[in-house]
Design an enzyme around this catalytic site. Structure first.
Site, PDB file in Angstrom:
ATOM      1  N   CYS A 149       0.729  -1.024  -0.010  1.00  0.00           N
ATOM      2  CA  CYS A 149       0.079   0.159   0.083  1.00  0.00           C
ATOM      3  C   CYS A 149       0.901   1.409  -0.106  1.00  0.00           C
ATOM      4  O   CYS A 149       1.649   1.445   0.892  1.00  0.00           O
ATOM      5  CB  CYS A 149      -0.812   0.100   1.096  1.00  0.00           C
ATOM      6  SG  CYS A 149      -1.912   1.370   1.272  1.00  0.00           S
ATOM      7  N   GLU A 151      -3.553   1.282  -6.305  1.00  0.00           N
ATOM      8  CA  GLU A 151      -2.782   0.262  -6.554  1.00  0.00           C
ATOM      9  C   GLU A 151      -2.595   0.596  -8.161  1.00  0.00           C
ATOM     10  O   GLU A 151      -3.258   1.083  -8.912  1.00  0.00           O
ATOM     11  CB  GLU A 151      -2.983  -1.308  -6.502  1.00  0.00           C
ATOM     12  CG  GLU A 151      -2.926  -1.688  -5.054  1.00  0.00           C
ATOM     13  CD  GLU A 151      -1.421  -1.720  -4.597  1.00  0.00           C
ATOM     14  OE1 GLU A 151      -0.395  -1.434  -5.217  1.00  0.00           O
ATOM     15  OE2 GLU A 151      -0.963  -1.966  -3.285  1.00  0.00           O
TER      16      GLU A 151
END
Length: 221
Positions: A2, A105
């Site tokens: 992340c 992402e």
């Protein structure tokens, strides 16, 4: 992993959600492009009282002689967190909750261009990431720092990336914070299939200087 996320929940709503006492140093919201080294909202437990405060996203082990003395540790792998020298004490003693509205992402197209995706809950409410934290001080500089715990992606998320944040359900917040005895290790697992939804967003978010609600708008078909 992340490496970027969004947070839009107002601090007073965060404090109410977590039954936490809010600090006076909280970063402004909304922020649709939270980046490493930013100050972020974090909930920790202090002598039985939950506290909502600000921490630097980027864990600094106590042996770092400067903030740039080693790798920028924004994530801690669930599989090794209990053994890694940087994280093992924090995993035992200093766990925290990191609220988010969603996270980003990237995939790549055939030409190697980075294509951003925005991932958010399939239902209502925020995401709550498992985190660990560490105080760091050296030569007059002092920071309270943190990292997001990550695990292998579930089948749904693996289409985008092979890692994902550890996402905690409300009933598990107390256990992760150490308020309910042992068992935190069992929580470091992928989110259930279907818990998240995701869609492509514009490449503007590829810049860490980008801001605004348009960053999380789905691309038109």
């Amino acid at each position: 992993m992340c490496g970027r996320f969004a947070v839009t929940l107002p601090p007073d709503a965060m404090a109410q959600l977590f039954s936490a006492v809010p600090g006076n140093d909280l970063p402004p919201v909304p922020n649709y492009n939270v980046c490493p080294t930013n100050q972020i909202h974090v909930v920790r437990s202090d002598d039985g009282q939950r506290r909502l405060g600000a921490m630097r996203w980027g864990f600094l082990p106590h042996w770092y002689k400067a903030t740039n003395a080693g790798p920028l540790l924004i994530n801690a792998r669930a599989e090794t967190i209990a053994e890694k020298p940087a994280f093992k004490a924090a995993c035992r003693e200093r766990r925290c909750l990191i609220p988010a509205t969603g996270f980003y992402e990237w995939t790549k197209d055939e030409g190697g261009a980075r294509l951003p995706w925005y991932i958010r809950p399939a239902g209502e409410g925020p995401l709550v990431f498992a985190g660990v934290w560490q105080d760091w001080e050296r030569d007059g500089e002092a920071y309270r720092t943190c990292a997001i715990v990550t695990c292998g992606a579930n089948a749904q998320m693996s289409a985008i990336h092979h890692r994902m944040p550890v996402i905690l359900a409300p009933e598990d917040w107390g256990k992760w914070l150490g308020e309910e005895g042992r068992g935190a290790a069992t929580l470091m697992a992928p989110a259930p299939e279907g818990a998240l939804t995701f869609f492509r967003v514009g490449t503007e978010v590829n810049s860490n200087r980008a801001s605004g609600a348009q960053l999380i708008e789905p691309l038109s078909p």
